[in-house]
Enzyme design. Structure first.
Site, PDB file in Angstrom:
ATOM      1  N   CYS A 127     -33.095  87.508  50.541  1.00 18.71           N
ATOM      2  CA  CYS A 127     -33.832  88.771  49.604  1.00 18.71           C
ATOM      3  C   CYS A 127     -33.413  90.091  50.206  1.00 18.71           C
ATOM      4  CB  CYS A 127     -35.286  88.408  49.622  1.00 18.71           C
ATOM      5  SG  CYS A 127     -35.874  89.696  48.245  1.00 18.71           S
ATOM      6  N   GLN A 128     -34.425  90.880  50.722  1.00 20.77           N
ATOM      7  CA  GLN A 128     -34.194  92.134  51.442  1.00 20.77           C
ATOM      8  C   GLN A 128     -33.237  91.909  52.824  1.00 20.77           C
ATOM      9  OE1 GLN A 128     -37.299  94.036  53.624  1.00 20.77           O
ATOM     10  NE2 GLN A 128     -36.730  95.979  53.047  1.00 20.77           N
TER      11      GLN A 128
END
Lengths: 395, 355
Positions: free
Chosen positions: B147-148
């Site tokens: 994700c991030q």
């Protein structure tokens, strides 16, 4: 765990309760009726006694479950009367549709009387915090803990007009201005919060309309709804659809932006007021802590940079050393050749004594080189075994 | 025709049955005890501030010679990738012979609020990579971003490509302005500077509330009514509780890093536009030429597939592969389907590039 709780509402006679409940519901359909019900009340009473036996983590989850059970019970009750009223209308499509429409209006009205339209585990809780903050900020800002905002609700608009019309005077002029500004920001936030709430209420109503349409079209499609759970799921899906469509609009982005921005603006201002009060009492303030933390951060950064620089320098110097060793290793055969020639020169030793000195020097250098290599290898092994564990950097 | 095939008596019976399950659920939850998460054996090999770099113990005789570093997001906790026995991406990777490292960012405190993306990417991540390189006597390692953490891995690779052999991104947002990106839409009009200046670090609860408001009726309502139906099964209840623990175990977000990430990535869409600035450098994804495997989830409501797929058009890698997982943002790590699909695919893809 004991088995004392066979059902959540153990001890209740369910058939009796059902009869009483249905009778009461049909006989007394007060427009003031809210989400209170026999089931919800029974559940709440049971939970009060059962709560203490449960570990915190589980009890926290169970409370969330019970919150949703309230919704589920409430819907069940609302639909029970609708289902009973449907008897005998099966063959009259128009009357049936009319009855469903009428029942949904009643359901809508019952929903709108509930807190925040529907309980979603504190859906709007985050946005309610500033109201508490408003009170605490002003309590902190005054040496008289009389809470100047007590009794202000609900007529805050009036208070705002009164307070803001007084100009700041005298040596406390600055703090008066700050307070006025905070109240203005709070009022702005309140307006946005109310707007947000009314939009959510509108969406809930639209979701019920969608749900009603879907129920009516179910019969047209020749399908049927067989359980209360199906009705509940249909309600969830309808809400999610209406909400989902709305949150992608620019209108929502702007509304959400206004709400969050106004909340933060108020919080910031109230922090400032609290800071002033703390500062006046020579107490540490957030501002001073921020400054300390910023300096600390900069120091950490410098340490990291220096550490990286030292590491690079070490690597460079190690590389230089290893290059020297390589050169010396490469020069080995030459030395050997010299050794061979040494035997020959031995015979000529008297002829050229400077050769002997040179040879001795080469030999000495070689011994030193071997010593350095051994020392470095020893150091490296020592370092490697230390690195095998955890590498720790602490400030 | 009557759309309802039930009457009020049926409703009462149904509620009665529901209550019986609720009672059983009460008993199950009260008896559950400690909720344990994280299954694979690991050793902390590097500490710095709140960060811990973990090295997972091998589960196979033969291993891929290039270690893999997993870079997790700053949001929530990384044990989601190693939730429980049989529902762990890390366990799956270890079983496939991958040598796994993981960055755990820890719980930031107020003193961390000035940390920037530069500190995270050129600082923490880079130092972790150096530690692994030194330990394995290698110049390059493999990187997997979640994700991030995937966005961080992309930035890191663009800035330090010589240290990365292969890059795997999972549910990673690249184009933050796709039509279905609700998170991006929600923060578009928000004054991020004001939030950070007011709050310093961003409270984890605030982030949770944001995620929940993306599907409020399902995530805050229906989910708990569904739970009643599985509470008679202790194992299922435990699985639910593990997920619930993970969802609400949200560290605060470091203020400055949050400011830079939301503004540059979400509001300005800088990763695609090539305007993201990390320290003194501008991140140009076009500079990335190493092999990339981009894994995205078909039903992801947090990072829509299109937001991830955009990566292909931004990098210069000739060896680029993508993999679609038929599930959601979390399911890609914890679902049964994912265990069969994700770790074997990642391991195979890496093995082919480590010969």
């Amino acid at each position: 765990m004991s088995d004392k709780f066979k059902t959540p509402f153990d001890g209740l006679d369910w058939s009796e309760m059902q009869k009483k409940y249905m009778d009461a519901l049909m006989a007394f359909k007060s427009p003031e009726s809210t989400m209170d019900s026999v089931w919800i009340n029974a559940m709440d009473d049971w939970w009060k006694s059962a709560k203490t036996d449960m570990p915190y983590e589980s009890s926290n989850i169970f409370e969330k479950v019970l919150d949703q059970c309230r919704n589920y019970y409430f819907m069940s009750e609302q639909f029970s009367s609708l289902l009973d009223g449907m008897n005998g209308l099966e063959n009259d499509k128009d009357r049936m549709t009319e009855f469903i429409n009428k029942s949904f209006k009643e359901i809508e009205s019952a929903f709108s009387r509930g807190k925040n339209t529907f309980n979603l585990n504190g859906f709007l809780d985050n946005f309610e915090q500033p109201i508490d903050l408003m009170k605490s900020a002003f309590s902190n800002s005054t040496f008289d803990p009389g809470k100047i905002l007590d009794g202000v609700n609900p007529d805050l608009g009036k208070l705002r007009d009164q307070m803001l019309s007084i100009p700041g005077l005298g040596y406390s002029r600055e703090s008066q201005d700050k307070s006025n500004r905070a109240i203005k920001l709070w009022a702005n936030y309140q307006e946005n919060y109310q707007e947000y709430q009314s939009v959510m209420l509108r969406l809930n109503q639209e979701a019920l309309d969608l749900m009603r349409d879907r129920i009516i079209s179910t019969s047209k499609d020749g399908e049927s709804i067989d359980s209360m759970r199906q009705i509940y799921d249909l309600w969830i899906e309808s809400n999610e659809k209406v909400y989902g469509d709305y949150v992608y609009t620019k209108e929502y982005a702007e509304l959400n932006g206004r709400l969050v921005n106004s909340m933060m603006a108020f919080k910031k201002q109230s922090h400032e007021i609290t800071e002033d009060a703390l500062s006046a009492m020579h107490m540490p303030t957030t501002k001073s802590m921020d400054e300390l933390e910023r300096r600390h951060y900069e120091l950490r950064k410098q340490v990291n940079e220096m550490r990286a620089e030292i590491s690079n320098l070490k690597k460079q110097s190690q590389q230089k050393d290893s290059n020297t060793v390589v050169i010396k290793k490469e020069s080995k055969p030459v030395i050997r050749r010299k050794k061979k020639t040494k035997k020959k020169t031995k015979k000529r030793v008297t002829a050229n004594s400077s050769n002997v000195v040179e040879l001795k020097q080469v030999k000495k250098k070689r011994v030193n080189a071997v010593k350095t290599v051994k020392k470095k290898t020893k150091q490296k092994t020592k370092k490697k075994s230390a690195n095998k564990g955890m590498i720790e950097i602490k400030f | 025709m009557n759309p309802f095939n039930l009457n009020s008596e049926d409703v009462v019976n149904e509620i009665h049955e529901f209550n019986s399950k609720l009672a059983q659920g009460y008993k199950t939850l009260a008896d559950l005890g400690e909720i344990e998460v994280g299954v694979s054996e690991k050793e902390a090999v590097y500490h710095e501030d709140n960060l811990v770099l973990y090295h997972f113990k091998s589960r196979t005789k033969k291993q891929n010679s290039v270690p893999l570093l997993i870079v997790y997001a700053l949001v929530n906790r990384p044990y989601m990738a190693d939730l429980q026995d049989g529902r762990s991406m890390i366990q799956g990777l270890l079983d496939e012979g991958v040598d796994v490292y993981l960055i755990d960012w820890g719980y930031p405190v107020s003193a961390d609020k000035y940390l920037t993306l530069d500190d995270y990417i050129n600082g923490y991540i880079d130092r972790c990579v150096d530690v692994i390189c030194e330990k394995h006597n290698r110049k390059k390692i493999n990187l997997l971003g979640i994700c991030q953490g995937g966005a961080f891995s992309l930035c890191y690779t663009a800035l330090h490509q010589k240290k990365v052999k292969n890059l795997i991104t999972t549910v990673t947002p690249v184009d933050f302005h796709t039509k279905q990106d609700l998170l991006s839409h929600m923060v578009r009009e928000i004054d991020i500077d004001q939030i950070v200046d007011t709050l310093g670090n961003i409270p984890g609860e605030m982030l949770n509330a944001t995620f929940l408001t993306m599907k409020p009726y399902t995530l805050m309502g229906q989910k708990y009514v569904d739970l009643v139906n599985i509470l008679d099964d202790k194992e299922k209840a435990m699985n639910f509780m593990r997920m619930e623990k993970w969802i609400f175990d949200s560290p605060d977000l470091v203020g400055e890093a949050y400011r830079q990430f939301i503004k540059q990535f979400y509001q300005e869409n800088g990763l695609v536009k090539g305007t993201v600035r990390i320290g003194d450098d501008v991140v140009d994804l076009g500079k990335i030429t190493i092999p990339i495997l981009n894994i995205f989830a078909r039903d992801d409501h947090l990072v829509p597939p299109d937001a991830s797929k955009a990566l292909e058009g931004c990098v210069s890698s000739k060896d680029y592969h993508s993999l679609e997982f038929p599930g959601g943002h979390i399911g890609i790590y914890v679902s049964g389907k994912a265990q069969k699909m994700i770790p074997p695919s990642v391991a195979k893809w890496l093995a082919e590039r480590t010969k």
